[in-house]
Design an enzyme around this catalytic site. Structure first.
Site, PDB file in Angstrom:
ATOM      1  N   LYS A  90       0.826  -1.212   0.000  1.00  0.00           N
ATOM      2  CA  LYS A  90       0.000   0.000   0.000  1.00  0.00           C
ATOM      3  C   LYS A  90       0.862   1.263   0.000  1.00  0.00           C
ATOM      4  O   LYS A  90       0.632   2.191  -0.776  1.00  0.00           O
ATOM      5  CB  LYS A  90      -0.923  -0.001   1.228  1.00  0.00           C
ATOM      6  CG  LYS A  90      -1.814  -1.224   1.355  1.00  0.00           C
ATOM      7  CD  LYS A  90      -2.678  -1.178   2.580  1.00  0.00           C
ATOM      8  CE  LYS A  90      -1.849  -1.202   3.859  1.00  0.00           C
ATOM      9  NZ  LYS A  90      -1.061  -2.427   4.019  1.00  0.00           N
ATOM     10  N   THR A  91       1.853   1.290   0.887  1.00  0.00           N
ATOM     11  CA  THR A  91       2.710   2.473   0.987  1.00  0.00           C
ATOM     12  C   THR A  91       3.500   2.693  -0.295  1.00  0.00           C
ATOM     13  O   THR A  91       3.627   3.820  -0.786  1.00  0.00           O
ATOM     14  CB  THR A  91       3.674   2.328   2.177  1.00  0.00           C
ATOM     15  OG1 THR A  91       2.908   2.162   3.381  1.00  0.00           O
ATOM     16  CG2 THR A  91       4.569   3.552   2.296  1.00  0.00           C
ATOM     17  N   LYS A 112       5.715  -7.893   0.234  1.00  0.00           N
ATOM     18  CA  LYS A 112       6.847  -7.481   1.065  1.00  0.00           C
ATOM     19  C   LYS A 112       7.506  -8.690   1.712  1.00  0.00           C
ATOM     20  O   LYS A 112       8.747  -8.808   1.746  1.00  0.00           O
ATOM     21  CB  LYS A 112       6.376  -6.490   2.131  1.00  0.00           C
ATOM     22  CG  LYS A 112       7.498  -5.890   2.961  1.00  0.00           C
ATOM     23  CD  LYS A 112       6.944  -4.836   3.913  1.00  0.00           C
ATOM     24  CE  LYS A 112       8.058  -4.183   4.725  1.00  0.00           C
ATOM     25  NZ  LYS A 112       7.528  -3.150   5.647  1.00  0.00           N
ATOM     26  N   ASP A 128       0.117   7.804   5.783  1.00  0.00           N
ATOM     27  CA  ASP A 128       0.438   6.377   5.843  1.00  0.00           C
ATOM     28  C   ASP A 128       0.066   5.788   7.202  1.00  0.00           C
ATOM     29  O   ASP A 128       0.220   6.448   8.237  1.00  0.00           O
ATOM     30  CB  ASP A 128       1.927   6.191   5.581  1.00  0.00           C
ATOM     31  CG  ASP A 128       2.278   4.765   5.202  1.00  0.00           C
ATOM     32  OD1 ASP A 128       1.376   4.020   4.775  1.00  0.00           O
ATOM     33  OD2 ASP A 128       3.464   4.408   5.321  1.00  0.00           O
ATOM     34  N   ASP A 129      -0.387   4.525   7.177  1.00  0.00           N
ATOM     35  CA  ASP A 129      -0.707   3.786   8.413  1.00  0.00           C
ATOM     36  C   ASP A 129      -1.565   4.611   9.353  1.00  0.00           C
ATOM     37  O   ASP A 129      -1.154   4.987  10.463  1.00  0.00           O
ATOM     38  CB  ASP A 129       0.574   3.362   9.123  1.00  0.00           C
ATOM     39  CG  ASP A 129       1.171   2.107   8.522  1.00  0.00           C
ATOM     40  OD1 ASP A 129       0.450   1.400   7.793  1.00  0.00           O
ATOM     41  OD2 ASP A 129       2.356   1.838   8.759  1.00  0.00           O
ATOM     42  N   LYS A 149     -11.724  16.284   5.235  1.00  0.00           N
ATOM     43  CA  LYS A 149     -12.971  16.743   4.608  1.00  0.00           C
ATOM     44  C   LYS A 149     -12.933  18.231   4.249  1.00  0.00           C
ATOM     45  O   LYS A 149     -13.837  18.714   3.560  1.00  0.00           O
ATOM     46  CB  LYS A 149     -14.150  16.497   5.559  1.00  0.00           C
ATOM     47  CG  LYS A 149     -14.477  15.033   5.773  1.00  0.00           C
ATOM     48  CD  LYS A 149     -15.807  14.845   6.482  1.00  0.00           C
ATOM     49  CE  LYS A 149     -15.777  15.381   7.896  1.00  0.00           C
ATOM     50  NZ  LYS A 149     -17.037  15.102   8.619  1.00  0.00           N
TER      51      LYS A 149
END
Length: 731
Positions: A546-547, A702, A600-601, A628
């Site tokens: 994802k990162t 990974k 991230d995370d 938002k």
């Protein structure tokens, strides 16, 4: 009858009586006058020490003498019995008549303390009656009697009508001149001398607070044309109109401007250089911290002293007084929100109160302009923002491409004029490449490029010696400088490089689709005016990439502002510090026309743990608001967040803030497994097929890369056997 001469050598003398001193003429004996007069002349004029005087005859002046009043002797630096050349002056007929003359006026006796007011029309009537058809020269002084008071005048500016231009059909053209003749159509501008107690009522003349032929780019600031135009309109436009017009409109001038924005964008330079365009008093420039003093009451007195001169002049001259500009650099240091400091002294609050009272208190001044600069507008007391105080709020933002080109031209002007820049340097190209660079950072690029050029001319091998040959700053030097000087509002290149150090392995259609979808989001934010804010969540198991995928999209986006928020970068921060850091990243993003922020995370940012459970509600609420929040008009923002725990985001209603959620899957088929191993180039073709047989259950990319690298390091048995054993032990 004596023949006329071109000049006479005469001895300086006093005038026969005091009444002649008010005529602004010099006097000679009738016999000398016959030698100096010309029948065809426009008037009786002589030139003495570069000053043209109108002369007349008087029988009480001895032959060989010339009578001056004390005013004439003083400004022409003449002493009694001096020998002077009195040369007949024949004026140029085409440029002789004054179209306008500016006179500085004051009491002859400077000890006069009471303030007196005279009508402009009354003074002009006396001037026209007593001095019409006389010659006046710049810096010339003369006096008149005005209701029992002697007033002194000094010529400070003169314009003549160019009759030659009129004859050619070019129209009436006024040009600046050294001297000219006063006539019935001459426009007379009266200005009280600085510090004078004298006032002139009914003046319809336009104040000349702005220097003529003013060009803003010449001040060394580029990219701020619009901002300067707005500042001029709001703060100076009313000041260039006659006082009587402004009084009839019933308005008061703007008293304060607040310049705010990122560091290095030119706020301090803009404010200080405003003084260069103003006629009159030099602006006072003070740093905010310089005001503060450890002694009780001293800080407040420092504030009062800044306004002292303006107050004194306003009492004497009222609205006719000069403009006093006071510039506060780092104004947030002294004008923080009252009550926000817990030092127990209350000094900061009283300093704010004192400044507010001086700008717009009971005895408010109308001849001041306060300019404050800050990087933190949010820290300044709200009372300072309202109309009547620092009411003009001007954001000095990062320059656009046109502005960056102006800045490059300013900082390379001498380099180009003196032929030190190589012809392969294209400033337009540099402006395009310098996205999100501030003016100060562009100046840094020019200095860095110059350092590379200097370094080529230094022979360090044989001691520090300068090589022969001309210094030339080349395109390559600027390219190296662009790599060396990084913008504060640019891309976190090192962090994103670290996130994708193994590259992106496209191991199947699912990854291909994710990359295509991500690129669509990037293009949507760039091109669409309907969706200035887009937020995307990438969710999937730990290690699924994802990162790396978010970093890939960020790097390939070519956005000028790209930042990375990760738990690692906030280790050791308190909750409040985390919120402040995250908020700053988003605030900076709003200053760029096109921005991308990777969060991230998310669950790690929230400090989520299963035991408890516990999470940081402060960080959660900060992210909920910021994800938002629409960027300002004309700005666009793409947010890419990642999480390995979708459930916690669902429980905290965090999922609702995202426009789209995309799953990043694990490797779940032998074909995907094979493509990853083939990309790693660890196995030959035969060994690769045997290694693929090790696949039995989904695995994150990974973890697969890590296990494959472990197998590469071993020495016992074949690499396939080592890979099989490692897979068996770790799955």
């Amino acid at each position: 009858m004596s023949s006329p001469v071109s000049k006479l050598i005469l001895k300086v003398a006093k005038l026969p009586n005091d009444s002649l001193a008010l005529t602004n003429r010099v006097y000679v004996n009738p016999a000398d006058a016959k030698l100096l007069k010309r029948e065809e002349s426009l008037g009786n004029f002589i030139l003495v020490k570069d000053f043209v005087f109108t002369f007349d005859e008087h029988e009480k002046v001895e032959k060989g003498f010339i009578g001056f009043n004390s005013i004439h002797r003083r400004f022409a630096l003449l002493s009694l019995n001096d020998l002077v050349d009195a040369t007949i002056y024949t004026p140029p007929v085409e440029t002789i008549y004054l179209s306008a003359i500016t006179l500085e006026i004051d009491f002859l006796q400077k000890t006069k303390k009471q303030s007196e007011e005279y009508k402009r029309d009354d003074i002009n009537a006396i001037l026209m009656r007593e001095f019409i058809n006389q010659f006046f020269t710049l810096e010339q002084k003369f006096v008149i009697d005005m209701t029992g008071s002697t007033l002194e005048f000094r010529v400070t500016a003169a314009e003549v009508v160019d009759l030659g231009a009129i004859a050619k059909g070019d129209g009436a053209t006024a040009v600046k001149a050294q001297r000219g003749i006063l006539h019935s159509k001459t426009k007379i501008v009266l200005k009280p001398a600085s510090g004078s107690f004298l006032k002139v009522a009914g003046s319809e003349e336009e104040p000349d607070i702005i220097k003529p032929d003013f060009h803003f780019e010449d001040l060394g600031i580029g990219g701020l044309d619009k901002e300067f135009g707005d500042i001029f309109r709001r703060a100076f436009a009313s000041r260039v109109f006659p006082v009587s017009v402004v009084q009839k409109l019933g308005i008061r001038h703007v008293k304060g401007i607040l310049l705010y924005g990122p560091p290095g964008t030119g706020k301090t330079l803009l404010a200080s250089q405003i003084g260069m365009m103003l006629n009159g008093k030099k602006p006072q420039v003070v740093n905010g911290p310089e005001i503060l003093n450890k002694y009780v009451g001293q800080s407040e007195e420092n504030i009062r002293n800044l306004f002292k001169d303006a107050e004194q002049e306003y009492k004497e001259k009222g609205d006719a007084s000069s403009l006093h500009v006071i510039i506060f650099d780092e104004i947030d240091a002294i004008c923080k929100q009252r009550g926000s400091r817990n030092d127990g002294t209350g000094v900061a609050d009283t300093v704010v109160n004192q400044l507010l009272a001086k700008i717009d208190g009971v005895e408010a001044l109308n001849n001041i302009l306060v300019i404050g600069m800050t990087n933190r507008k949010d820290m300044i007391d709200e009372a300072l923002h309202r109309p009547g105080r620092l009411e003009v709020h001007m954001e000095i933002n990062l320059p656009d491409e046109k502005g960056r080109l102006q800045i490059y031209k300013i900082h390379t002007k001498n380099m180009r004029v003196n032929n030190f820049m190589a012809p392969d340097v294209d400033l337009e190209e540099l402006a395009a490449l310098s996205k999100n660079f501030s003016g100060a950072e562009i100046a840094g690029i020019v200095k860095s490029a110059t350092s590379f050029a200097f370094n080529r001319q230094i022979d360090a091998a044989n001691g520090i010696k300068i090589k022969s040959g001309e210094i030339k700053v080349t395109r390559a030097d600027f390219m190296h400088a662009l790599e060396e000087v990084k913008p504060a509002f640019g891309m976190d290149t090192d962090e994103f490089e670290n996130c994708i150090k193994n590259g992106i392995i496209n191991y199947g259609s699912r990854v291909e689709k994710l990359l295509q979808t991500g690129d669509l989001f990037v293009q949507q934010v760039r091109n669409s005016n309907r969706t200035p804010l887009v937020s995307v969540l990438l969710e999937g198991p730990p290690g699924s990439g994802k990162t790396a995928l978010a970093a890939k999209l960020a790097k390939s986006s070519d956005y000028p502002y790209v930042k990375y928020i990760s738990p690692e970068s906030l280790v050791g921060y308190s909750e409040a510090a985390k919120c402040a850091r995250i908020t700053k990243v988003f605030d900076d993003a709003y200053k760029s026309p096109l921005s991308l922020v990777v969060v991230d995370d998310v669950e790690r940012l929230l400090d989520y743990v299963r035991l408890g459970p516990r999470f940081s509600n402060a960080v959660l609420q900060t992210l909920l608001v910021l994800l938002k929040k629409e960027p300002p008009k004309g700005r666009k923002l793409l947010i890419i967040a990642t999480t390995s725990n979708k459930r916690i985001l669902e429980d905290t209603e965090f999922m609702d803030v995202f426009n789209a959620t995309k799953e990043v899957p694990q490797i779940s088929s032998p074909d995907e497994f094979r493509k990853v191993l083939a990309e790693l180039k660890i196995f030959d073709d035969l060994s690769l097929e045997k290694a693929v047989q090790c696949f039995s259950t989904p695995i994150s990319i990974k973890k697969l890369i890590m296990l494959a690298e472990m197998a590469r390091q071993g020495t016992s048995g074949s690499i396939v056997d080592r890979f099989y054993n490692i897979m068996k032990d770790n799955l």
